[in-house]
Design a protein around this motif. Structure first.
Motif, PDB file in Angstrom:
ATOM      1  N   ASN A 198       0.821  -1.207   0.000  1.00 53.95           N
ATOM      2  CA  ASN A 198       0.000   0.000   0.000  1.00 53.95           C
ATOM      3  C   ASN A 198       0.859   1.263   0.000  1.00 53.95           C
ATOM      4  OD1 ASN A 198      -1.275   2.282   1.775  1.00 53.95           O
ATOM      5  ND2 ASN A 198      -3.010   1.181   0.897  1.00 53.95           N
ATOM      6  N   HIS A 205      -6.613   3.951  -3.541  1.00 56.50           N
ATOM      7  CA  HIS A 205      -7.455   3.722  -2.367  1.00 56.50           C
ATOM      8  C   HIS A 205      -7.749   4.993  -1.572  1.00 56.50           C
ATOM      9  CE1 HIS A 205      -4.123   4.320   0.378  1.00 56.50           C
ATOM     10  NE2 HIS A 205      -4.849   3.996   1.413  1.00 56.50           N
ATOM     11  N   HIS A 210     -10.181   6.558   2.502  1.00 58.14           N
ATOM     12  CA  HIS A 210     -10.020   7.719   3.394  1.00 58.14           C
ATOM     13  C   HIS A 210     -10.977   8.848   3.035  1.00 58.14           C
ATOM     14  CE1 HIS A 210      -6.568   5.603   4.893  1.00 58.14           C
ATOM     15  NE2 HIS A 210      -5.948   5.655   3.743  1.00 58.14           N
ATOM     16  N   ASP A 366      -7.440   2.137   7.104  1.00 62.65           N
ATOM     17  CA  ASP A 366      -6.643   1.128   6.390  1.00 62.65           C
ATOM     18  C   ASP A 366      -6.708  -0.232   7.070  1.00 62.65           C
ATOM     19  OD1 ASP A 366      -5.597   2.679   4.276  1.00 62.65           O
ATOM     20  OD2 ASP A 366      -4.043   3.508   5.582  1.00 62.65           O
TER      21      ASP A 366
HETATM   22 FE    FE Z   1      -4.313   4.453   3.428  1.00 64.87          FE
END
Ligand code: FE
Ligand code: FES
Length: 433
Positions: A198, A205, A210, A366
């Motif tokens: 990530n 993402h 978020h 996350d």
């Molecule tokens: Fe993140």
């Protein structure tokens, strides 16, 4: 399963068996083939400034005493007594001239030498004291960052290879970075690779996972704008190589738009910028990166347009230590340029922990998802299914970029994550390149 994955990458299909996320045999292979041979970040020199200062740090699940000896040299020892294996150091930090084992009392000096064995003259007449010192691993430094490796193929500088070009921008041209805190750490139940992948730059993402953080103004407006219009003010740098030609890491950079304010990641930095890369530093408002296998960084100005000068940047370095296929120890250092005042450093700490502390908004976003991936990767169906990193396989590189790596004028693709997995499969299968 693993050979299929390699073929899939060679054929540009980029499919990954879901099972590799959560499998005990894979985890054992990773410890042997990746974690024992890579250079792993252990901490900053500033954390152990005096002779005898030590800190306990990890490579995978293995604890090491990282200590500055009486000769001022930094060494790292496996935290296990040579007699019958007891942990000899049970505090995370301290200062010691010697360690005495709590089990039967063997003692070692701070250079790892066995110096005392109770009843030695009566019951251990043939014990070779030279042979039974603490087990030492290799330690090298990049700037003030300490790395350890059990059996490295190449030195740290060669290992970091082309990534140094960009690491230098952060850790040299800023005047150097210092840790604000002892690392905060927590253990959570996801696989380490998801975090490392990530932070290689998963732009896709950010505005989904978020979304709330962005909607309430914690993320910069440019982040959200960039979601709609990729490539406005950003690059990604994939396929950075070590000196053996193996991919070692990936970076993402976002820039202040238009006239570049002297924000430099949101810090005010007293630097002369006599390095050509100084121009790059002046523009950068945000970076995220992973150096294989498990060192990641994230520095982000609170606002890419510099409009919120009252706020400090999020700024951290972290390691993802695997404690099992479904357990990861995350250690995070908040970092600031060395010449930053304590007051600014405190603000950087507060904002960083509010985003990426154990209860931080972004961290919670996350980790709840990453725990879910780890959970579904545990069972029978995971053996039959693959995930994929197929986004933008043919995106042309940016022309005229001076630094190394394959640079693209957008972060809306998955090439940086592919960089991580290319190296992973290479190491697991023992491929040369
Ligand atoms: Fe993140
Ligand atoms: Fe350490 Fe016995 S295990 S002295």
């Amino acid at each position: 399963m693993l050979r299929k994955m390699r073929d899939s990458f060679s054929n540009q299909q980029y499919e990954i068996p879901l099972k590799v996320i959560n499998d005990y045999q894979i985890y054992e292979l990773e410890l042997e083939k990746i974690f024992s041979r890579s250079w792993i970040f252990l901490g900053f020199e500033e954390e152990i400034p005096n002779e005898g200062d030590y800190m306990v740090r990890y490579i995978g699940p293995d604890p090491f005493i990282v200590i500055r000896g009486d000769d001022n040299k930094i060494r790292a020892f496996f935290n296990s007594c040579r007699h019958r294996g007891s942990m000899i150091c049970t505090s995370e930090y301290g200062n010691a001239r010697k360690f005495t084992c709590p089990y039967h009392g063997w003692s070692y000096d701070n250079k790892g030498k066995l110096i005392g064995v109770p009843l030695r003259d009566r019951i251990y007449k043939n014990l070779d004291m030279e042979k039974w010192g603490l087990i030492e691993i290799n330690v090298e430094k990049y700037e003030n960052l300490i790395f350890g490796s059990e059996s490295p193929r190449i030195g740290l500088s060669e290992y970091l290879g082309e990534a140094k070009y960009y690491l230098d921008i952060i850790f040299k041209l800023t005047g150097g970075m210092r840790p604000v805190n002892t690392p905060f750490k927590f253990t959570t139940d996801f696989n380490w690779k998801i975090g490392a992948e990530n932070f290689s730059e998963d732009r896709l993402h950010t505005v989904v996972t978020h979304k709330t953080v962005a909607d309430f103004g914690f993320a910069s407006p440019v982040s959200r704008f960039g979601y709609i219009t990729p490539g406005t003010n950003e690059v990604s740098i994939a396929d950075l190589k070590d000196t053996e030609g193996k991919v070692i890491g990936a970076f993402g950079f976002r820039f202040t738009p238009g006239e570049h304010i002297p924000g430099y990641f949101g810090f005010r930095i007293n630097s002369t910028f006599n390095d050509p890369r100084g121009n790059l530093l002046k523009k950068i408002s945000h970076t995220v990166f992973t150096i294989f296998p498990n060192l990641s960084g994230f520095i982000a100005a609170d606002s890419s347009d510099g409009s919120r000068k009252d706020r400090a940047p999020v700024s951290l370095l972290r390691v993802w230590q695997p404690l099992g296929p479904d357990k990861t120890l995350i250690q995070t250092w908040v970092i600031t340029p060395k010449d930053t005042s304590d007051e600014i450093a405190k603000r950087v700490y507060e904002i960083t922990i509010s985003h990426f502390g154990p209860g931080g908004a972004a961290e919670q976003d996350d980790t709840s998802i990453w725990r879910g991936i780890t959970q579904v990767a545990r069972g029978y169906f995971a053996k039959m299914n693959t995930t994929n990193l197929k986004a933008e396989p043919d995106l042309p590189p940016l022309e005229g970029w001076e630094g190394p790596g394959i640079v693209r004028p957008t972060q809306f693709h998955e090439e940086c994550q592919r960089t991580f997995w290319r190296r992973w499969i290479m190491e697991i299968l023992g491929d040369k390149k």
